[in-house]
Design a protein around this motif. Structure first.
Motif, short mmCIF file in Angstrom:
data_model
loop_
_atom_site.label_atom_id
_atom_site.label_comp_id
_atom_site.label_asym_id
_atom_site.label_seq_id
_atom_site.Cartn_x
_atom_site.Cartn_y
_atom_site.Cartn_z
N PRO A 85 0.81 -1.23 0.00
CA PRO A 85 0.00 0.00 0.00
C PRO A 85 0.84 1.28 0.00
O PRO A 85 0.49 2.26 -0.67
N THR A 86 1.96 1.25 0.72
CA THR A 86 2.84 2.43 0.74
C THR A 86 3.45 2.69 -0.63
O THR A 86 3.54 3.83 -1.08
N GLU A 87 3.86 1.62 -1.31
CA GLU A 87 4.45 1.76 -2.64
C GLU A 87 3.40 2.22 -3.65
O GLU A 87 3.69 3.04 -4.54
N LYS A 88 2.17 1.71 -3.52
CA LYS A 88 1.10 2.17 -4.41
C LYS A 88 0.82 3.65 -4.22
O LYS A 88 0.57 4.39 -5.18
N MET A 89 0.88 4.10 -2.97
CA MET A 89 0.67 5.52 -2.68
C MET A 89 1.77 6.35 -3.35
O MET A 89 1.51 7.42 -3.90
N ALA A 90 3.00 5.83 -3.32
CA ALA A 90 4.11 6.55 -3.94
C ALA A 90 3.95 6.65 -5.45
O ALA A 90 4.32 7.67 -6.05
N THR A 91 3.37 5.62 -6.07
CA THR A 91 3.18 5.67 -7.52
C THR A 91 2.17 6.72 -7.92
O THR A 91 2.18 7.21 -9.05
N MET A 92 1.28 7.08 -7.01
CA MET A 92 0.29 8.12 -7.30
C MET A 92 0.96 9.47 -7.54
O MET A 92 0.39 10.33 -8.20
N ARG A 93 2.16 9.65 -7.00
CA ARG A 93 2.89 10.89 -7.27
C ARG A 93 3.46 10.90 -8.69
O ARG A 93 3.70 11.96 -9.25
N ARG A 94 3.69 9.71 -9.25
CA ARG A 94 4.23 9.63 -10.61
C ARG A 94 3.12 9.73 -11.67
O ARG A 94 3.38 10.12 -12.80
N LEU A 95 1.90 9.31 -11.29
CA LEU A 95 0.78 9.30 -12.23
C LEU A 95 -0.34 10.19 -11.70
O LEU A 95 -0.75 10.05 -10.55
N GLN A 96 -0.82 11.09 -12.53
CA GLN A 96 -1.94 11.94 -12.17
C GLN A 96 -2.97 11.92 -13.29
O GLN A 96 -2.69 11.43 -14.40
N ILE A 97 -4.15 12.47 -13.03
CA ILE A 97 -5.24 12.40 -14.00
C ILE A 97 -5.94 13.75 -14.12
O ILE A 97 -6.08 14.48 -13.13
N ILE A 98 -6.36 14.08 -15.35
CA ILE A 98 -7.19 15.25 -15.62
C ILE A 98 -8.52 14.72 -16.14
O ILE A 98 -8.56 14.02 -17.15
N PHE A 99 -9.60 15.07 -15.44
CA PHE A 99 -10.91 14.55 -15.80
C PHE A 99 -11.58 15.40 -16.87
O PHE A 99 -11.17 16.53 -17.15
N GLN A 100 -12.65 14.84 -17.43
CA GLN A 100 -13.35 15.48 -18.55
C GLN A 100 -14.00 16.79 -18.16
O GLN A 100 -13.85 17.80 -18.85
#
Length: 262
Positions: A85-100
């Motif tokens: 879970p900690t590593e998944k949280m860290a990946t959220m800093r590498r990937l972001q999203i812009i919604f419609q």
């Protein structure tokens, strides 16, 4: 040689269909059925198709917002399914999203400053002074005056709201951004401004994009590579120029024929 930021291999997302008095699973909707692609640094992969083709579900799975039924999603060479879970949280800093829809993507009771600074607070990045400086930097970067930091979403136009959403997506310095129909809710004149902004940010920051759209006229201006999806499957895949000049699949030709021409 650079390595992919994201590698997707045989991704499947199936949703159960229940029926009968006991609600047993009688079938599955195969929203995504065997999608594979690599997202390289500084490049844009476009996923195109009509509504219901599975393109947004693919983006949500890559982002971690939708659990895959099968397949692998590798982030910087590591399988997300094997991460803690900690590593998944860290990946959220590498990937972001812009919604419609920028209006629904922003909390109507939060100022632009509060919306942009929130990811820094969640990830405990910087102190109060550093966060204020980062928000000011991002507002400049997306073309908004620093005086707009105290405004609520209702005080912005549609294009300005999307600039706030883009600033929020960039505040954690991601490597890749998923753009889920990021310009389709905007007026045509504003679409070009936001597209130019995305291209400028990509050149400045070396961002990679997964650009999800039903509009091939938009995709042609921003994408390096295209995946054409129909009913959850990739029916054609290749470089943008090659697909526009010599589409192989009949569905791709139909999408191209639907592009308005002056």
């Amino acid at each position: 040689m650079s390595h992919p930021i994201v590698s997707v291999r045989d991704l499947k997302v199936h949703f159960p269909v229940r029926g009968g008095l006991l609600g047993r699973v009688t079938d599955h909707v195969r929203a995504v059925d065997g999608v594979s692609f690599d997202l390289m640094p500084g490049r844009t992969v476009a996923i195109v198709g009509e509504s219901g083709s599975g393109k947004s579900t693919t983006g949500y799975a890559v982002m971690g917002m939708q659990d895959p039924t099968e397949g692998q999603i590798m982030i910087d060479g590591r399988d997300r399914a094997q991460m803690s879970p900690t590593e998944k949280m860290a990946t959220m800093r590498r990937l972001q999203i812009i919604f419609q829809d920028p209006a629904s993507a922003l909390n109507p009771r939060m100022t632009a400053y509060d919306s942009i600074v929130e990811p820094l607070q969640i990830h405990r990045v910087g102190n109060a002074r550093e966060r204020r400086a980062r928000v000011a930097e991002l507002l400049d970067l997306v073309g908004l005056p620093q005086s707009s930091a105290g405004k609520l979403p209702r005080e912005f136009s549609g294009g300005q709201k999307q600039r706030v959403v883009i600033a929020r997506a960039l505040v954690l310095e991601p490597q890749a951004v998923i753009c889920d129909e990021a310009v389709s809710a905007l007026d045509v004149s504003i679409q070009s401004q936001i597209l130019n902004l995305l291209l400028d940010l990509q050149a400045r920051l070396g961002l990679a994009y997964v650009f999800i759209s039903h509009d091939l006229s938009v995709v042609r201006h921003i994408a390096d590579d295209i995946l054409v999806m129909q009913a959850g499957k990739v029916v054609e895949q290749g470089q943008t120029d090659a697909i526009f000049q010599a589409p192989r699949h009949s569905y791709t030709r139909q999408l191209l024929a639907a592009v308005p021409k002056l």
